[in-house]
Write an enzyme that holds these catalytic residues in place. Sequence first.
Site: not given
Length: 516
Positions: A296, A371
């Site tokens: 990020k 996930r």
Amino acid sequence: MRKITRWWSLAVAALLLSFTASAQYLNTSASFTESTVTEGDVLVLLVPEHENTLSVPGWSNESNRHLQRALSAADFTGKARQQADILAPAGLSFDRLLVLGVGAPSEFPRHSAELLGADLAVYVDRAKAERVVVDAGLITGASENRDIVAAVAHGVDLRNYRFDRYKSEPAARPAAQFTWIVTSRSNTETAYGQMNALAQGVFIARELTNLPGSDGYPAAFAEYARQQLEPLGVEVRIYDREQVKALGMGSLLSVSEGSQHKSHLLVAHYKNNNDERPIALVGKGNTFDTGGYNLKTNAASILRMQTDKAGGAAVVGAVKALAGQQAPVNVVGVVPLSRNMISGEATLPGDVVVAGDGTTIEVANTDAEGRLILADGIWYAREHLNARAIADIATLTGAKVGALGTEYSAVFTDDETILRTMREAGDLTRERVWQLPMDGYERVIQSRIADIKNTGAPGAQAGAIFLRHFAGDTPWIHIDMAGSALIDSASGIHPEGATGYGVRLLTEWVKLYSGE
């Protein structure tokens, strides 16, 4: 190796001591009475909507006339959440009189009553009042009186929470004593007790979500949850890295390999009925997310990444709330815990990992790690716990925020009963949900080199399709709560910081789905 393990155990123990020292989330108090209270700093009247002249039983003619003149000047009619502030009310031994409208009591929804409580908390804090008397005597229906008071008091509590453990000189917390004049003391105390247990669940979720990444790492998160849940009769089991590996959960394992804080799995089981199969709540517990090698690069985004454990925090909070309410349910919370960092041992983009069910997964993006850990959490709930239904919750995708903003969470499911009850729970708590489709998107997670990959477009659907694979035939719903974990300034029932979103939604959903 034994010395290192011992050192981490001592570090966790020290952290838990700091948690315990500030485990009292509120400095305010609430008591209930059927008797008149004649003195205090602020008197609050809860007033139904009315067309005729308002007269309070037991008040002198002078006080009632003063009240009526003030309400007429403010054009106050008792509409929901309407306010009128009266200084030095004639004939009363209070400095202030605050009149709050509750509309038609039989139609006054719980979430509006909670917002009214939040309004009251803000007013009392600004007024620096220490003794607050809330008179609900004008709400004449016994059930409406009980439910509205409990919900307003709940709203007061939710707004008054503070996260100040890192402040050298924290501002004084709200510390008013609230006395509620009600129709039935025992019934209202019972109703408020249920709401207070719910608030305690919200508070632990806020606390866990607010913790910085270096303090709220997987082992510390799990141990804090154990400390909070076991005294309530919840059976807690914590799997460390080696146990996660032994179970074959390579998808969960892979996310934390770049960190000194390895993956854990928290399982918290509360059983208080005769159902043989539990309802499973699976929450994303990524305790900090750098994005891994798909780093990020937005400073504002990475600064908020301690909130990537908000789904897991919501699951812990919901289990605590249900246990505190002694709800007649069989529920298990499953929180896969990780910390997504970069090192020579970190998972690389393009690596293939093997999930607990044997599925091979191409890690097409290391920043789609939520996930990966949820996959093994869902599989564990299905395979090892034989769950009758599974709800997973996560701050999963920016695509969800683009689609729905933050007023609704996106939900994905093929099960109409789960969807109906989740919507009902969302409407009740104002943690509302909106269904997005999966039909037609099945191929978006196809991989060239593995069974599936962890990315695809559109992003919210790709995450849901990926997770549905691991639920198998078990009734399942995915809740993407991205954007709802943190607010920068206080609003409604939330002070600034972590909201504890999902606790109230999941708590009510479990009871509805269980048929309570």
